[in-house]
Design an enzyme around this catalytic site. Sequence first.
Site, PDB file in Angstrom:
ATOM      1  N   GLY A   1      43.081  39.602  40.759  1.00  0.00           N
ATOM      2  CA  GLY A   1      42.180  40.114  39.788  1.00  0.00           C
ATOM      3  C   GLY A   1      41.781  39.113  38.630  1.00  0.00           C
TER       4      GLY A   1
ATOM      5  CG  HIS B   1      37.689  33.130  37.337  1.00  0.00           C
ATOM      6  ND1 HIS B   1      37.541  32.146  38.410  1.00  0.00           N
ATOM      7  CD2 HIS B   1      38.964  33.142  37.167  1.00  0.00           C
ATOM      8  CE1 HIS B   1      38.663  31.959  38.763  1.00  0.00           C
ATOM      9  NE2 HIS B   1      39.679  32.331  38.156  1.00  0.00           N
TER      10      HIS B   1
ATOM     11  N   GLY C   1      35.340  31.407  40.149  1.00  0.00           N
ATOM     12  CA  GLY C   1      36.228  30.499  40.818  1.00  0.00           C
ATOM     13  C   GLY C   1      36.388  31.420  42.402  1.00  0.00           C
ATOM     14  CG  HIS C   2      39.165  35.054  41.791  1.00  0.00           C
ATOM     15  ND1 HIS C   2      39.118  35.198  40.075  1.00  0.00           N
ATOM     16  CD2 HIS C   2      40.451  34.628  41.742  1.00  0.00           C
ATOM     17  CE1 HIS C   2      40.302  34.898  39.757  1.00  0.00           C
ATOM     18  NE2 HIS C   2      41.175  34.695  40.890  1.00  0.00           N
TER      19      HIS C   2
ATOM     20  CE  LYS D   1      43.555  26.521  37.968  1.00  0.00           C
ATOM     21  NZ  LYS D   1      44.611  27.769  38.056  1.00  0.00           N
TER      22      LYS D   1
ATOM     23  CD  GLN E   1      48.606  30.474  45.781  1.00  0.00           C
ATOM     24  OE1 GLN E   1      49.301  30.977  44.937  1.00  0.00           O
ATOM     25  NE2 GLN E   1      47.342  30.957  45.874  1.00  0.00           N
TER      26      GLN E   1
END
Length: 283
Positions: A31, A34, A36-37, A151, A155
Amino acid sequence: MKQFTHIAETADYLEIQREKDLMIGFVPTMGALHEGHLALIKRSLQENDITVCSIFVNPIQFNNNNDLANYPRTLSQDLKMLESCGCDVVFFPDTAEMYPDGETISFGLNFGTLDKVLEGQFRPGHFNGVAIVVKKLFDIVQPTHAYFGKKDFQQLAIIKHMVYAMGIPVEIIPCETIREVDGLAMSSRNTRLSPAERKLASGIYQTLLNVREKIGKTPVPELKEWAVKKIEENDGFRVEYFEIVDQESLMPMEDWTSRDRAVALVAVFVGDVRLIDNIELFS
Ligand code: AMP
């Protein structure tokens, strides 16, 4: 846009869609959305019949209670953003829904060195928490494609490894880092920077660009030292690590022999806000 907070109703709805042979794209997030999401959502919308976004601030991937408590939460704004970009389904469970038996579970998968280096040295248990939540979400959504930002480079490597090792039938799609006009990588944590810190934070990416210009010319150890010094010239900035690593094994490089596989990654404390960024040095 369908909105679900329970696992069973989400899984049931998507089961019906899968029976129609639809391609399901999935974007897991915490959540405070922005651009990027939204870039991940938009890519999924282009490449799939249905796009699912999850919003869940996953407590077990935070190794710092203060960071968890201060993590920005902007649910109603997030829902508006998802609705207006055309997202089909949003799943936003609470912690009890995701971890009904408490939060002290651990993941049996061996990530080798992938979860020991870089973030792994400073955030013990972080990738264990990430892998658990992503596996749970994959089980609920059962996407055909899942979208992750570069980014969070490490991960992405962990998720790719998990999918490969466990034979999960999903295609992982890496997406480029979206940046502010001055180069700062977009991050939910950026909202916690003071105006002065926010201005200086663009220096992190500028330093990564400088590093890319120096590959092959300056020895690796010297270049790392230079980069740390350059970032820490900014008032209140403290570099936790700056590493140049192999893009797949994430093992640090000592020289430029494999420069065509090199990625530079950095974690910086700006006051008490921890930012990460990276740049592929071979592109
Ligand atoms: P988060 O909400 O921070 O867990 O991020 C959810 C997803 O969005 C992850 O796959 C991130 O890598 C990705 N993401 C976050 N920030 C950016 C960005 N600036 N550009 C591209 N992807 C991003």
